[in-house]
Design a protein around this motif. Structure first.
Motif, PDB file in Angstrom:
ATOM      1  N   THR A   9      12.422  -5.613   1.666  1.00  0.00           N
ATOM      2  CA  THR A   9      12.557  -4.500   2.608  1.00  0.00           C
ATOM      3  C   THR A   9      11.341  -3.572   2.586  1.00  0.00           C
ATOM      4  O   THR A   9      10.369  -3.822   1.880  1.00  0.00           O
ATOM      5  N   ARG A  10      11.425  -2.509   3.359  1.00  0.00           N
ATOM      6  CA  ARG A  10      10.302  -1.596   3.631  1.00  0.00           C
ATOM      7  C   ARG A  10       9.663  -1.055   2.348  1.00  0.00           C
ATOM      8  O   ARG A  10      10.331  -0.453   1.516  1.00  0.00           O
ATOM      9  N   PRO A  11       8.339  -1.274   2.200  1.00  0.00           N
ATOM     10  CA  PRO A  11       7.632  -0.684   1.055  1.00  0.00           C
ATOM     11  C   PRO A  11       7.325   0.788   1.317  1.00  0.00           C
ATOM     12  O   PRO A  11       7.408   1.260   2.452  1.00  0.00           O
ATOM     13  N   GLU A  12       6.952   1.470   0.261  1.00  0.00           N
ATOM     14  CA  GLU A  12       6.615   2.898   0.401  1.00  0.00           C
ATOM     15  C   GLU A  12       5.406   3.076   1.319  1.00  0.00           C
ATOM     16  O   GLU A  12       5.366   3.987   2.144  1.00  0.00           O
ATOM     17  N   LYS A  13       4.429   2.189   1.188  1.00  0.00           N
ATOM     18  CA  LYS A  13       3.206   2.247   2.010  1.00  0.00           C
ATOM     19  C   LYS A  13       3.376   1.277   3.168  1.00  0.00           C
ATOM     20  O   LYS A  13       3.351   0.049   2.975  1.00  0.00           O
TER      21      LYS A  13
END
Length: 235
Positions: free
Chosen positions: A116-120
């Motif tokens: 899923t969505r990474p921080e960056k």
């Protein structure tokens, strides 16, 4: 494409004349340019472009290992440009392809992970949520067990990674299916819809075998060099 901002630490950087350049790490930007070489209608889609060219990634020296992790590699890399209405059908087809190669052909068990969505990351949260739901729904529909690998998606979109264990029990990521709303927007990859208006494509990045080098290394260990007749280079 975003690689310069988000992936630069994994690229081989060079100074040529007065320009900053890199050895090619990915095929996706060039496939977007190929897509844009002509105009497209919704009737032309999905459009699938495959590419086996050499890629270069600046892996840390400590993780390099035989054929399984190298700095110069080939992938059975493809990018699929489609309409939003075709998303479900395309994911189903890619999941079936993975099953055909690993389960039906090579008799290898695999483990799926939804990253899923990474921080960056690039893009709006709403786009990420929609893309993650598409992948999640497809895994459930196709009855493929999976784990959520939170925050490990690509910087442009979530992905399904498939891991296979080698003869020593080590897990290696091979196949991948990645959903991307970002690069088609950045490269203006558009098609003319049935309504006569311009729309932005959805793009999938997919590799079934993944790194050819890694796959050959893993299969050599798996068969201990005694390949089945249909696969053996010397019969």
């Amino acid at each position: 494409s975003g690689h310069w901002e988000y992936y630069q630490e994994n690229m081989f950087l060079l100074k040529v004349d007065d320009a900053d350049v890199s050895l090619k790490p990915m095929n996706c930007p060039s496939h977007c340019l190929l897509y844009n070489m002509s105009a497209h209608s919704y009737r032309d889609l999905p459009l699938r472009i495959a590419d086996f060219c050499m890629l270069h990634r600046n892996e840390l020296r400590g993780v390099l290992s035989g054929l399984t992790r190298v700095r110069k590699l080939c992938m059975d890399d493809a990018h699929i440009f489609c309409t939003p209405e075709q998303i479900g059908h395309e994911i189903d087809g890619m999941l079936e392809f993975v099953r055909f190669v690993y389960s039906d052909t090579f008799r290898l068990s695999f483990a799926a992970k939804l990253s899923t969505r990474p921080e960056k990351h690039m893009g709006e949260i709403s786009q990420w949520n929609a893309a993650e739901k598409y992948l999640d729904d497809a895994l459930k529909k196709n009855k493929i067990p999976y784990q959520v690998n939170a925050g490990d998606g690509a910087f442009y979109g979530p992905k399904i990674d498939f891991h296979v264990k080698d003869a020593l029990g080590r897990s290696w990521q091979l196949a991948t299916i990645q959903m991307d709303f970002q690069m088609p927007e950045r490269f203006n990859c558009e098609y003319e819809g049935a309504d006569g208006k311009k729309h932005t494509c959805v793009m999938f990045h997919r590799a079934i075998i993944g790194s050819m080098e890694r796959f050959i290394g893993l299969m050599t260990e798996h068969y201990a060099g005694r390949f089945p007749v249909w696969l053996s280079p010397v019969q």
